[in-house]
Design a protein around this motif. Structure first.
Motif, PDB file in Angstrom:
ATOM      1  N   GLU A 210      58.798  53.395  99.081  1.00  0.00           N
ATOM      2  CA  GLU A 210      57.967  52.321  99.667  1.00  0.00           C
ATOM      3  C   GLU A 210      58.551  50.944  99.395  1.00  0.00           C
ATOM      4  OE1 GLU A 210      57.034  54.439  97.271  1.00  0.00           O
ATOM      5  OE2 GLU A 210      54.950  55.079  97.479  1.00  0.00           O
ATOM      6  N   MET A 211      59.315  50.831  98.306  1.00  0.00           N
ATOM      7  CA  MET A 211      59.773  49.513  97.863  1.00  0.00           C
ATOM      8  C   MET A 211      60.896  48.959  98.728  1.00  0.00           C
ATOM      9  SD  MET A 211      59.626  50.349  93.801  1.00  0.00           S
ATOM     10  CE  MET A 211      58.132  51.068  93.085  1.00  0.00           C
ATOM     11  N   TRP A 212      61.364  49.745  99.710  1.00  0.00           N
ATOM     12  CA  TRP A 212      62.453  49.327 100.598  1.00  0.00           C
ATOM     13  C   TRP A 212      61.969  49.018 102.011  1.00  0.00           C
ATOM     14  CZ3 TRP A 212      67.381  48.389  99.041  1.00  0.00           C
ATOM     15  CH2 TRP A 212      67.716  48.813  97.750  1.00  0.00           C
ATOM     16  N   GLN A 213      60.655  48.918 102.210  1.00  0.00           N
ATOM     17  CA  GLN A 213      60.139  48.747 103.575  1.00  0.00           C
ATOM     18  C   GLN A 213      60.592  47.449 104.224  1.00  0.00           C
ATOM     19  OE1 GLN A 213      55.865  50.157 104.203  1.00  0.00           O
ATOM     20  NE2 GLN A 213      56.022  50.063 101.987  1.00  0.00           N
TER      21      GLN A 213
ATOM     22  N   ALA B 275      48.910  52.741 103.693  1.00  0.00           N
ATOM     23  CA  ALA B 275      47.611  53.285 103.282  1.00  0.00           C
ATOM     24  C   ALA B 275      46.765  53.598 104.503  1.00  0.00           C
ATOM     25  CB  ALA B 275      46.887  52.278 102.388  1.00  0.00           C
ATOM     26  N   GLY B 276      45.704  54.373 104.295  1.00  0.00           N
ATOM     27  CA  GLY B 276      44.728  54.658 105.345  1.00  0.00           C
ATOM     28  C   GLY B 276      45.378  55.228 106.590  1.00  0.00           C
TER      29      GLY B 276
ATOM     30  N   ALA C   8      52.568  57.157 107.915  1.00  0.00           N
ATOM     31  CA  ALA C   8      53.202  57.507 106.634  1.00  0.00           C
ATOM     32  C   ALA C   8      54.701  57.252 106.731  1.00  0.00           C
ATOM     33  CB  ALA C   8      52.938  58.975 106.329  1.00  0.00           C
ATOM     34  N   LEU C   9      55.340  57.046 105.593  1.00  0.00           N
ATOM     35  CA  LEU C   9      56.801  56.882 105.578  1.00  0.00           C
ATOM     36  C   LEU C   9      57.449  58.266 105.586  1.00  0.00           C
ATOM     37  CD1 LEU C   9      57.555  54.158 102.883  1.00  0.00           C
ATOM     38  CD2 LEU C   9      57.783  53.953 105.369  1.00  0.00           C
ATOM     39  N   GLY C  10      58.340  58.480 106.528  1.00  0.00           N
ATOM     40  CA  GLY C  10      59.092  59.737 106.527  1.00  0.00           C
ATOM     41  C   GLY C  10      60.315  59.619 105.641  1.00  0.00           C
TER      42      GLY C  10
ATOM     43  N   GLU D 272      47.020  58.424 104.973  1.00  0.00           N
ATOM     44  CA  GLU D 272      45.868  59.056 104.325  1.00  0.00           C
ATOM     45  C   GLU D 272      45.876  60.582 104.438  1.00  0.00           C
ATOM     46  OE1 GLU D 272      42.557  57.433 106.437  1.00  0.00           O
ATOM     47  OE2 GLU D 272      42.900  58.663 108.224  1.00  0.00           O
ATOM     48  N   ASP D 273      46.775  61.118 105.254  1.00  0.00           N
ATOM     49  CA  ASP D 273      46.819  62.566 105.503  1.00  0.00           C
ATOM     50  C   ASP D 273      47.677  63.230 104.418  1.00  0.00           C
ATOM     51  OD1 ASP D 273      46.832  65.094 106.521  1.00  0.00           O
ATOM     52  OD2 ASP D 273      47.597  64.529 108.502  1.00  0.00           O
TER      53      ASP D 273
END
Ligand code: FUB
Length: 323
Positions: A160-163, A175-176, A180-182, A215-216
């Motif tokens: 996540e820290m490279w978005q 979130a929510g 999602a990040l693949g 969220e899934d």
């Protein structure tokens, strides 16, 4: 060996097994868990691995040979700590061991080390792969001669820290209902030590063609990518992390998109779950880990193997790890 869950070795704690077939033998490249008394946390600081041992078997029921230390972090100039889940492939007689570790600034990168033998020892490149980040490399050697790296992991794996395109620890996690990040996907150069294309995120879709949402948590990617090909299609499998399952998605191309298909492995004893899928002499096998050997201590894991049933249409029968 259906419904037989065999522990490969009780001499070391091992995890994250990447199983590969080389020279008609199964080689297993796991992480090597080091016992300690520290606390667990969401950053994965309890996983304090320093080296890799390579194991091999003549078949899934045969004795497991420990070939000894294949690479230690003391021999890798850019590594500061935490050599996590590795993978290994062979090209033109050279074996390439890919591994994640924290660099001197504490940022996870992907390194590569080479050997003329599948069991090593491996000689590391002096620096990590330029442009690499996060954890859990897997390399697909495709039938057309091209090779691709899939990698990444949330939370302690730093994906996540490279978005923003650069490392920022403060970047909020999706979130929510946000997509999602693949995992990351990049083609490797012919030298197998650099990227030919910049890493980009793979999209995993639901049954309606919509990207899986953050969220899934039963289905979205968390870490531990693996890809197997079956009847010309690509099957991406991975851990769902917080919900502790191994699941899979199907795609027509190596870069995806992939569509979620189902669950491969129900949760095991312990927080993490990681795996590989390999065909040996016409049969499919699932290599994975749990914490049965240590009585449930998260960072003292053991690698296991069991048979895997794949139907003609690619459907994988869900494995119950304790039946
Ligand atoms: O073994 C350390 C980390 O835990 C791996 O990189 C993840 O896949 C999880 O198994």
């Amino acid at each position: 060996m259906k419904k037989k869950h065999r522990i490969l070795t009780d001499r070391l704690f091992t995890a994250d097994p990447s199983a590969r077939v080389f020279n008609d033998r199964i080689y297993v490249y796991p992480s090597h868990d080091i016992p300690h008394d520290g606390e667990d946390n969401d950053n994965g600081d309890e996983y304090l691995m320093e080296d890799y041992h390579v194991f091999s078997l003549t078949d899934p029921d045969a004795p497991c040979v420990d070939h000894g230390e294949a690479l230690h972090m003391r021999d890798v100039p850019w590594v500061s700590r935490q050599m996590w889940a590795p993978d290994c492939v062979c090209r033109d007689g050279t074996y390439y061991l890919y591994f994640p570790a924290r660099d001197r600034e504490g940022i996870f990168r992907i390194g590569v080390a080479v050997s003329s033998r599948p069991e090593g020892p491996f000689t590391p490149e002096p620096d990590y792969i330029p442009g690499s980040c996060s954890i859990d490399p897997y390399v697909l050697m495709d039938d057309d001669g091209r090779s691709y790296m899939y990698n990444g992991g949330l939370w302690g794996g730093q994906l996540e820290m490279w978005q923003k395109g650069f490392f920022d620890e403060m970047t909020p996690r999706p979130a929510g209902r946000e997509p999602a990040l693949g995992p990351l996907f990049a083609e490797l150069s012919d030298d197998m030590k650099s990227y030919k294309t910049a890493p980009k995120h793979i999209t995993i879709l639901d049954e309606n063609g919509e990207p899986l949402r953050a969220e899934d948590e039963d289905r979205r990617f968390f870490e531990g990518s693996w890809v197997h090909k079956f009847n010309g299609k690509y099957y991406l499998s991975y851990s769902t992390g917080t919900t502790h399952a191994i699941v899979y998605a199907e795609g027509a191309r190596p870069e995806g998109p992939f569509t979620y298909r189902g669950r491969i492995l129900e949760p095991v004893i312990g927080w993490t779950t990681q795996h590989s899928i390999v065909n040996f002499h016409g049969n499919w096998y699932l290599f994975y880990h749990d914490c049965e050997l240590s009585g449930g201590i998260n960072h003292r894991r053991c690698v296991k193997v069991t048979g895997l049933e794949i139907a003609e249409d690619g459907t994988i029968a869900t494995v119950d790890p304790y039946r």
